[in-house]
Write a protein that holds these residues in place. Structure first.
Motif, mmCIF file in Angstrom:
data_model
loop_
_atom_site.group_PDB
_atom_site.id
_atom_site.type_symbol
_atom_site.label_atom_id
_atom_site.label_comp_id
_atom_site.label_asym_id
_atom_site.label_seq_id
_atom_site.Cartn_x
_atom_site.Cartn_y
_atom_site.Cartn_z
ATOM 1 N N ALA A 169 0.829 -1.204 0.000
ATOM 2 C CA ALA A 169 0.000 0.000 0.000
ATOM 3 C C ALA A 169 0.863 1.252 0.000
ATOM 4 O O ALA A 169 0.514 2.255 -0.638
ATOM 5 N N ALA A 177 -2.995 1.717 -2.670
ATOM 6 C CA ALA A 177 -3.120 1.856 -1.214
ATOM 7 C C ALA A 177 -4.498 1.388 -0.760
ATOM 8 O O ALA A 177 -4.621 0.657 0.226
ATOM 9 N N VAL A 178 -5.528 1.784 -1.494
ATOM 10 C CA VAL A 178 -6.886 1.363 -1.144
ATOM 11 C C VAL A 178 -7.013 -0.152 -1.294
ATOM 12 O O VAL A 178 -7.497 -0.844 -0.392
ATOM 13 N N THR A 210 -4.815 -2.069 1.324
ATOM 14 C CA THR A 210 -5.351 -1.900 2.669
ATOM 15 C C THR A 210 -6.587 -2.762 2.842
ATOM 16 O O THR A 210 -6.739 -3.447 3.866
ATOM 17 N N LEU A 254 -3.609 4.664 5.222
ATOM 18 C CA LEU A 254 -4.564 4.956 4.156
ATOM 19 C C LEU A 254 -5.068 6.385 4.278
ATOM 20 O O LEU A 254 -5.185 7.104 3.268
ATOM 21 N N SER A 292 -2.475 8.537 2.897
ATOM 22 C CA SER A 292 -2.431 8.423 1.431
ATOM 23 C C SER A 292 -3.491 9.315 0.803
ATOM 24 O O SER A 292 -3.231 10.014 -0.189
#
Length: 192
Positions: free
Chosen positions: A100, A108-109, A112, A136, A139
């Motif tokens: 991520a 990242a989404v 995660t 997250l 991010s």
């Protein structure tokens, strides 16, 4: 060969010791020395998937810290696969967490969510939940998606905040009217 204890490497084990030293060297910017220690750790790791996952994730961290994300990414993917194979659940989540970090916001989404789903199936790695959500949130923040960043901390999936600095930062962000208008905390619209 490293000693195994229910899918995790005993912290007194040589592989763990070398990997920890390599991580500290990487944080200090001595990447060559860190890689040399991971080379030694890999020799000790042999075929043990947990030990190999640990080596992969720490070598990936060295590359990431050196700004070489493209070299880091396949190592984190390898660590994700090996750690899950070995039942080293916390290490698997750590690898997903690093995926991520080195990817795009979309990555990242995705990573995660994968890590959180993995935690749902393997609650012994639940201590990672707050760090995953914190990262997250940052991010989203770094991408200028401030409402999404704030939503991570205040709604949807919840986790113990655990870090006073994080709570304070998000409280300040929520109170700062400039964020909504300018995209940056503390900046007035005239400064944009």
């Amino acid at each position: 060969m490293p000693r195994k204890t229910t899918g995790a490497i005993d912290m007194s084990d040589g592989v763990s010791d070398l990997a920890g030293q390599a991580r500290r060297l990487g944080l200090a910017g001595d990447f060559a020395a860190g890689h040399a220690l991971i080379d030694q750790a890999e020799r000790l790791a042999g075929d043990d998937p947990t030990a190999r996952a640990l080596c992969a994730i720490e070598r990936g961290r060295l590359y990431n810290s050196a700004g070489e994300r493209e070299k880091a990414r396949p190592l984190f993917e390898e660590a994700w696969q090996l750690a899950r194979q070995a039942g080293a659940h916390a290490l698997a989540v750590d690898a997903a967490h690093m995926m991520a970090i080195v990817g795009t916001l979309g990555d990242a989404v995705q990573w995660t969510e994968a890590a959180l789903a993995y935690i749902d199936d393997h609650p012994q790695a639940a201590f990672w939940r707050a760090a995953l959500l914190n990262n997250l949130g940052w991010s989203y923040f770094d991408a200028g998606r401030f409402a999404d960043a704030l939503a991570i901390r205040t709604g949807g999936r919840t986790a113990p905040l655990g870090w006073p600095e994080t709570r304070a930062a998000y409280r300040a962000l929520r109170r700062d009217p400039n964020v909504a208008r300018t995209g940056s905390p503390g900046r007035s619209p005239a400064a944009c």
